[in-house]
Design a protein around this motif. Structure first.
Motif, PDB file in Angstrom:
ATOM      1  N   THR A   1       0.834  -1.207   0.000  1.00 50.37           N
ATOM      2  CA  THR A   1       0.000   0.000   0.000  1.00 50.37           C
ATOM      3  C   THR A   1       0.865   1.252   0.000  1.00 50.37           C
ATOM      4  N   TYR A   2       1.919   1.220   0.815  1.00 47.16           N
ATOM      5  CA  TYR A   2       2.843   2.363   0.862  1.00 47.16           C
ATOM      6  C   TYR A   2       3.484   2.598  -0.507  1.00 47.16           C
ATOM      7  N   LEU A   3       3.949   1.520  -1.134  1.00 45.70           N
ATOM      8  CA  LEU A   3       4.586   1.645  -2.449  1.00 45.70           C
ATOM      9  C   LEU A   3       3.591   2.145  -3.495  1.00 45.70           C
ATOM     10  N   LEU A   4       2.356   1.669  -3.398  1.00 44.13           N
ATOM     11  CA  LEU A   4       1.304   2.083  -4.334  1.00 44.13           C
ATOM     12  C   LEU A   4       1.028   3.573  -4.192  1.00 44.13           C
ATOM     13  N   GLN A   5       0.936   4.047  -2.940  1.00 45.00           N
ATOM     14  CA  GLN A   5       0.665   5.468  -2.695  1.00 45.00           C
ATOM     15  C   GLN A   5       1.829   6.340  -3.153  1.00 45.00           C
ATOM     16  N   ARG A   6       3.033   5.817  -2.993  1.00 45.78           N
ATOM     17  CA  ARG A   6       4.218   6.613  -3.330  1.00 45.78           C
ATOM     18  C   ARG A   6       4.495   6.651  -4.822  1.00 45.78           C
ATOM     19  N   HIS A   7       4.294   5.511  -5.511  1.00 46.39           N
ATOM     20  CA  HIS A   7       4.718   5.409  -6.915  1.00 46.39           C
ATOM     21  C   HIS A   7       3.559   5.348  -7.907  1.00 46.39           C
ATOM     22  N   GLY A   8       2.371   4.988  -7.439  1.00 41.42           N
ATOM     23  CA  GLY A   8       1.222   4.913  -8.331  1.00 41.42           C
ATOM     24  C   GLY A   8       0.984   3.515  -8.878  1.00 41.42           C
ATOM     25  N   LYS A   9      -0.248   3.274  -9.315  1.00 42.40           N
ATOM     26  CA  LYS A   9      -0.661   1.939  -9.764  1.00 42.40           C
ATOM     27  C   LYS A   9       0.105   1.488 -11.005  1.00 42.40           C
ATOM     28  N   ARG A  10       0.270   2.410 -11.953  1.00 39.70           N
ATOM     29  CA  ARG A  10       0.942   2.038 -13.203  1.00 39.70           C
ATOM     30  C   ARG A  10       2.377   1.564 -12.935  1.00 39.70           C
ATOM     31  N   ALA A  11       3.089   2.263 -12.051  1.00 39.48           N
ATOM     32  CA  ALA A  11       4.471   1.898 -11.744  1.00 39.48           C
ATOM     33  C   ALA A  11       4.531   0.529 -11.066  1.00 39.48           C
ATOM     34  N   MET A  12       3.557   0.235 -10.206  1.00 37.19           N
ATOM     35  CA  MET A  12       3.547  -1.060  -9.524  1.00 37.19           C
ATOM     36  C   MET A  12       3.239  -2.191 -10.493  1.00 37.19           C
ATOM     37  N   ILE A  13       2.334  -1.935 -11.428  1.00 38.72           N
ATOM     38  CA  ILE A  13       2.030  -2.948 -12.457  1.00 38.72           C
ATOM     39  C   ILE A  13       3.266  -3.195 -13.321  1.00 38.72           C
TER      40      ILE A  13
END
Length: 223
Positions: free
Chosen positions: A185-197
């Motif tokens: 969740t922290y990574l998602l908030q920091r980098h965004g959904k597209r970056a995590m995908i």
């Protein structure tokens, strides 16, 4: 030369914390996934592998896990390397390497070689899996190539695998844990959904490449 200590019961907390730090510092090298720090999922795997090793260390007393720790000759409180391995049930001569790491400042001093030698004195048939790039190093220590296991090469000190059962840690509950969800969740908030995908796709491509490399290596070596 470092001092090698064998543990089949829980080791002191100061030793445990240094082992876990070695896991975190050497994740790319010791993880079967082999992710580098540039991948956004790196922190997730740091936690998962670290927690897996923590569970192994907690299970030392039960006999399913054994540990060899290398400490500095001049400073016995300083851990320079560790080797965590799992005895094979129903085969008293066999074990499997789970994790091994040596501190960056203490490499090329024969520490890994010494730990493996001590392990093999207890269990003549030792098995492990490693990346293609490490095969030559383990062959020089007496391990033989048996085949491919996903992205890894399966090796043994004998020309066959043990028929006994080896206890393995199920990582699914760790990946599903609250802690991992919080990291994600922290990574998602920091980098965004597209970056995590993109990070997940990068990891999958990396694993596919490692698997293809392992398969090609085995085809060239064994056929």
């Amino acid at each position: 030369m470092p001092t090698l200590t064998h543990y089949n019961s829980p080791c002191p907390e100061a030793i445990t914390s240094q082992i876990l730090q070695l896991v975190v510092d050497n994740l790319t090298d010791i993880s079967q996934v082999g992710l580098g720090p540039s991948n956004l999922l790196y922190n997730v795997y740091q936690y998962v592998i670290g927690y897996e090793v923590h569970l192994h260390l907690a299970a030392l007393e039960g006999g399913a896990v054994e540990l060899i720790v290398a400490t500095d000759e001049d400073d016995p409180a300083l851990v320079s390397g560790f080797l965590l391995y799992l005895p094979v049930k129903d085969d008293p001569e066999a074990c499997g390497v789970a994790y091994m790491a040596v501190h960056a400042r203490h490499r090329r001093q024969g520490i890994a070689r010494g730990m493996l030698r001590q392990m093999r004195a207890r269990y003549p048939q030792a098995e492990l899996s490693c990346s293609v790039g490490k095969v030559g190093w383990f062959e020089a220590l007496g391990f033989r190539v048996l085949g491919a296991r996903g992205p890894q090469i399966l090796m043994s000190t004998r020309d066959h695998s043990s028929d006994g059962l080896m206890a393995t840690q199920d990582l699914a509950p760790i990946f599903a844990s609250t802690e991992v969800r919080q990291i994600h969740t922290y990574l998602l908030q920091r980098h965004g959904k597209r970056a995590m995908i993109d990070a997940e796709k990068q990891r999958d491509r990396h694993l596919d490449q490692m698997t293809a490399k392992a398969r090609t290596f085995i085809q060239q070596r064994l056929h």
